[in-house]
Design a protein around this motif. Structure first.
Motif, short mmCIF file in Angstrom:
data_model
loop_
_atom_site.label_atom_id
_atom_site.label_comp_id
_atom_site.label_asym_id
_atom_site.label_seq_id
_atom_site.Cartn_x
_atom_site.Cartn_y
_atom_site.Cartn_z
N ASP A 103 0.86 -1.18 0.00
CA ASP A 103 0.00 0.00 0.00
C ASP A 103 0.90 1.23 0.00
O ASP A 103 2.12 1.12 -0.20
N ALA A 104 0.32 2.38 0.26
CA ALA A 104 1.09 3.62 0.19
C ALA A 104 2.22 3.67 1.21
O ALA A 104 3.22 4.37 1.02
N THR A 107 8.12 0.96 -3.18
CA THR A 107 7.30 1.85 -4.00
C THR A 107 6.14 1.04 -4.55
O THR A 107 6.35 0.08 -5.33
N THR A 108 4.93 1.38 -4.15
CA THR A 108 3.75 0.62 -4.55
C THR A 108 3.13 1.23 -5.80
O THR A 108 2.76 2.41 -5.81
N HIS A 109 3.03 0.42 -6.85
CA HIS A 109 2.40 0.85 -8.10
C HIS A 109 0.91 0.51 -8.08
O HIS A 109 0.09 1.29 -8.58
N THR A 110 0.58 -0.66 -7.51
CA THR A 110 -0.80 -1.08 -7.37
C THR A 110 -0.97 -1.76 -6.02
O THR A 110 -0.24 -2.72 -5.72
N ASP A 111 -1.91 -1.26 -5.20
CA ASP A 111 -2.15 -1.87 -3.89
C ASP A 111 -2.61 -3.32 -4.07
O ASP A 111 -3.23 -3.68 -5.09
#
Length: 353
Positions: free
Chosen positions: A32-33, A54-58
């Motif tokens: 997540d963020a 670094t999250t691109h998609t949760d």
């Protein structure tokens, strides 16, 4: 789920979780963020470690712990990208790709953590625990002796025993708390080794936990009531011996070579010295005398050499006081000058042959 993480940080988190969990456990990854969380659990144990990412998609998925840890351990790269591809979690690198099967949605679900009751310095806790946990039994058929009793009030007390010796350490808490649990020694030692900085102590509903910045380990507890320093009589001391712990340990190693199979050696105390003696029919005999400050009468207790060495190693670089009781009562070892961590060791005497 699509996330990019530092390979070495992710490997450290996954390896720490894998060492604590059963061999065939699953790990749950949540992106997540805030970054990436690595978690796992079974009915008795729960672990959680944070990893910057670094999250691109949760997203949240579960994968087998062992192959995931082994793959990450062998990577020679700075970054690794984790991407869900159908029924697989792909580990993507510039020149390689590895794919792990996804487990059921229930695998590795987090267990609610018990409330925090106090906090302790992590380095001090780990150091004291290494000494105390070393006296816990390795004999699984006796599970009640395989744990460390953790008690908190105005200070923290750690106690362990394998029936032949006991170690007790007292250390300061960051804040008063109420706690009394018996925790598996191997698990507790590994968890403390992972902990950094201040460590939170958690307890509630038959569970115990340690937490720190980026990590949490929780476990079911054993019955703690029987394991107590108060169960060891210590009011009959008639002789005290004060000497350098390192010098005594070195003498025990040398003289212990000549002991019989049980490696029992005798400490003959009298005047201003301690004489160590042992004999073995096939290799001969040995004796060594050390200067010491002695108060009380003459006495000659016998101890198993390795247990005495374990006790003395806890006081490396210090002068130690041996308080000797008559008969087969425990000997009491303490440092001459107590530090912030107050350690007491109780080796039981043996019958000399």
């Amino acid at each position: 789920m699509d996330v990019t993480a530092p390979a070495h940080r992710l490997s450290a988190a996954v390896s720490a979780a894998s060492r604590l969990l059963p061999a065939r456990a699953g790990l749950r990854l949540r992106a997540d963020a805030a970054g990436l969380t690595v978690a796992g659990s079974d009915p008795d144990l729960a672990v959680r470690f944070a990893c910057p990412a670094t999250t691109h998609t949760d997203g949240s998925v579960a994968v087998p712990a062992a192959p995931f840890a082994e793959t990450l351990r062998m990577l020679d790269t700075d970054l690794v990208r984790l991407v869900v591809e159908g029924s697989r979690l792909a580990l993507r690198l510039d020149n390689a790709r590895f794919a792990l099967p996804l487990l059921s949605s229930e695998a590795g679900l987090p267990t609610p953590e018990p409330p925090q009751v106090s906090e302790v310095d992590g380095a001090m806790f780990a150091s004291a625990l290494r000494i105390v946990a070393g006296t816990a039994s390795k004999d699984d058929p006796l599970p009640l002796f395989t744990g460390v009793r953790v008690q908190a009030a105005d200070h923290l007390t750690l106690t362990a025993s394998d029936r032949y010796r006991m170690a007790v350490a007292r250390l300061p808490l960051r804040a008063p708390g109420s706690l009394d649990v018996l925790v598996p020694a191997t698990l507790l030692t590994e968890a403390a080794r992972q902990a950094k900085g201040n460590v939170g102590l958690h307890a509630g509903r038959g569970r115990f936990g340690l937490s720190w910045d980026g990590g949490l380990v929780g476990t079911a507890v054993l019955d703690a009531g029987f394991l107590s320093e108060d169960s060891i009589p210590s009011a009959a001391v008639d002789t005290t011996v004060t000497l350098n712990a390192d010098a005594l340990a070195a003498a025990v190693r040398r003289v212990g070579v000549y002991a019989e199979d049980r490696r029992v050696l005798t400490l003959e105390v009298g005047g201003s010295q301690v004489r160590l003696a042992s004999a073995r029919q096939d290799t001969g005999e040995a004796e060594e005398t050390l200067k010491a400050d002695v108060s009380g009468g003459r006495t000659s207790p016998s101890f198993q050499a390795r247990y005495l060495l374990d006790a003395l190693q806890a006081f490396t670089g210090e002068r130690v006081v041996l308080s000797i009781q008559p008969g087969m009562r425990a000997c009491i070892l303490r440092p001459e000058e107590p530090g912030e961590v107050r350690l007491t060791y109780y080796p039981m005497p043996m019958l000399a042959r």
